[in-house]
Design a protein around this motif. Sequence first.
Motif, PDB file in Angstrom:
ATOM      1  N   GLY A  53      43.556  40.241  36.052  1.00  0.00           N
ATOM      2  CA  GLY A  53      44.672  39.374  35.660  1.00  0.00           C
ATOM      3  C   GLY A  53      44.446  37.938  36.069  1.00  0.00           C
ATOM      4  N   ARG A  54      45.521  37.165  36.015  1.00  0.00           N
ATOM      5  CA  ARG A  54      45.436  35.744  36.363  1.00  0.00           C
ATOM      6  C   ARG A  54      46.267  35.406  37.598  1.00  0.00           C
ATOM      7  NH1 ARG A  54      46.219  35.126  30.432  1.00  0.00           N
ATOM      8  NH2 ARG A  54      44.142  34.782  29.522  1.00  0.00           N
ATOM      9  N   GLU A  55      46.962  36.379  38.132  1.00  0.00           N
ATOM     10  CA  GLU A  55      47.809  36.136  39.298  1.00  0.00           C
ATOM     11  C   GLU A  55      47.007  36.317  40.583  1.00  0.00           C
ATOM     12  OE1 GLU A  55      50.826  34.989  38.757  1.00  0.00           O
ATOM     13  OE2 GLU A  55      50.335  35.148  36.624  1.00  0.00           O
ATOM     14  N   VAL A  56      47.668  36.066  41.702  1.00  0.00           N
ATOM     15  CA  VAL A  56      47.053  36.227  43.020  1.00  0.00           C
ATOM     16  C   VAL A  56      47.860  37.258  43.790  1.00  0.00           C
ATOM     17  CG1 VAL A  56      46.463  35.094  45.187  1.00  0.00           C
ATOM     18  CG2 VAL A  56      46.218  33.843  43.024  1.00  0.00           C
ATOM     19  N   LEU A  98      35.072  31.708  34.588  1.00  0.00           N
ATOM     20  CA  LEU A  98      36.208  32.601  34.324  1.00  0.00           C
ATOM     21  C   LEU A  98      36.351  33.581  35.480  1.00  0.00           C
ATOM     22  CD1 LEU A  98      38.118  33.014  31.808  1.00  0.00           C
ATOM     23  CD2 LEU A  98      36.667  34.969  31.244  1.00  0.00           C
ATOM     24  N   ALA A  99      37.550  33.683  36.037  1.00  0.00           N
ATOM     25  CA  ALA A  99      37.826  34.626  37.129  1.00  0.00           C
ATOM     26  C   ALA A  99      39.120  35.365  36.806  1.00  0.00           C
ATOM     27  CB  ALA A  99      37.917  33.889  38.462  1.00  0.00           C
ATOM     28  N   GLU A 100      39.094  36.176  35.759  1.00  0.00           N
ATOM     29  CA  GLU A 100      40.314  36.814  35.262  1.00  0.00           C
ATOM     30  C   GLU A 100      40.297  38.328  35.376  1.00  0.00           C
ATOM     31  OE1 GLU A 100      41.168  35.228  31.382  1.00  0.00           O
ATOM     32  OE2 GLU A 100      41.719  33.266  32.204  1.00  0.00           O
ATOM     33  N   LEU A 115      40.899  37.405  44.932  1.00  0.00           N
ATOM     34  CA  LEU A 115      40.644  36.609  46.130  1.00  0.00           C
ATOM     35  C   LEU A 115      40.070  35.242  45.784  1.00  0.00           C
ATOM     36  CD1 LEU A 115      39.120  39.286  48.563  1.00  0.00           C
ATOM     37  CD2 LEU A 115      41.523  38.665  48.209  1.00  0.00           C
ATOM     38  N   ILE A 116      39.282  35.172  44.726  1.00  0.00           N
ATOM     39  CA  ILE A 116      38.742  33.885  44.272  1.00  0.00           C
ATOM     40  C   ILE A 116      39.865  33.016  43.729  1.00  0.00           C
ATOM     41  CG2 ILE A 116      37.181  32.765  42.631  1.00  0.00           C
ATOM     42  CD1 ILE A 116      35.403  35.256  42.822  1.00  0.00           C
ATOM     43  N   ARG A 117      40.737  33.616  42.939  1.00  0.00           N
ATOM     44  CA  ARG A 117      41.880  32.851  42.420  1.00  0.00           C
ATOM     45  C   ARG A 117      42.755  32.350  43.563  1.00  0.00           C
ATOM     46  NH1 ARG A 117      41.634  37.253  38.654  1.00  0.00           N
ATOM     47  NH2 ARG A 117      43.342  38.369  39.670  1.00  0.00           N
TER      48      ARG A 117
END
Length: 462
Positions: free
Chosen positions: A429-432, A424-426, A443-445
């Motif tokens: 948020g979930r945007e970049v 999980l990398a949230e 940055l991971i997303r």
Amino acid sequence: MTTEAPIASPDALHWELGGTSRIPFAVYTDQQRHQRELERFFYKGHWCYVGLEAEIPNAGDFKRTVVGERSVIMTRAADGAIHVVENVCAHRGMRFCRKRHGNQTEFVCPYHQWSYASNGDLQGVPFRRGVRQDGKVNGGMPADFNPKDHALTKLKVAVRGGVVFASFDHDVESLEDYMGPTILRYFDRLFNGRKLTILGYNRQRIPGNWKLMQENIKDPYHPGLLHTWFVTFGLWRADNKSELRMDAHHRHAAMVSTRGSMGQASGQAAQVTQVSSFKATMELEDKRFLDIVPEPWWQLGEQEPAPPGRPKAPDAPSGGSEGHEVPSVGVQVPTAVMTTLFPSVIFQQQVNSVSTRHIQPDGHGAFDFVWTHFGFEDDTAEMTERRLRQANLFGPAGFVSADDGEVIEFSQQAFESKPQHRALAELGGREVDETDHMVTETLIRGMYEYWRKVMEAPEFKP
């Protein structure tokens, strides 16, 4: 109007929610997928770090290193030109160079004594014209054999600010376009034309997927939680003034942090001391580890554009930084900038310690990690000693970096035991998006957004 959905690769993964905030463990555990990564990220369409000019200062100097999992040799020819050639003999394919560093005018494969110039050209083949015996010539290469057709594989080379990059893909975009203007700004801040000097190396083998190290240095969330040294002495904390920057493709990134006053929490910032990794009673036997001297080149302000290959050097020498005031009004003066160039390298500035960190994959579940600590030719003796002392924070037994090697190993163990699960990398948020704080995993997303674009394409066209 509808558009056709992109065609997924045959081994497409299931990404929950469709984005990149939930990363399948299988991206770290599959050898076939790893081979696809090597081809698409390390061997085509990308530049990879191979070393520093200062490692091969003289004609005939060489350094053996890797691009992806392929052994290569960085050389300096008699005319001063830098070449990078593959360490695979054009005859029977032997990996002929075994030394890490050295100086020689030619390379000779021990198997059959084929010899090559420092630029990779084939210059000698034993018994090329056969052996005369009893009035006749036995053997020899065919009459149409041309040494020019049998050189070592030569990589495309780019040098900027004393840093050497290479690519097997001779159609790759320019190094400057590859970095993009945002990341180039941070690169040129560190490598701004001053001559580099090599201070030493650390090498370690980490039993984890190579991408985990890219993730680690794109993760500003963990340093103030995992690393007791960072949070206690204020070098990198969630409450530090900071910003996260990316290139247009979201593959490269810069994490920028400005250290708190003398490394101690104060006022509202003291709330950070509530995290368990903060040790109020922790003290240094040698206080010189916190002998941090600002340097003129740290500042980020308006800069004149530099020509390709040679950034503009500053007026003040780095080694004389003790005697210069660093602007503090209206100019950003970061104390730490961690720049990741995908896929192969991290450029580190943590206060006065500067180094490159080279990621060298070895299968899907391990990589070698090579640290090159450097300084600048105009450093004073005191600054060189300071850089070396602060380098003890990093490397395989570093006060900070030892933690990272362990968590990567433990993560890989979990991935292998449960490949159908996901990470999980949230945070944030979930945007970049770029941010002006550290409490995010954006940055991971962003990196996996680029990873998916390249890996899921039916054919990779850089």
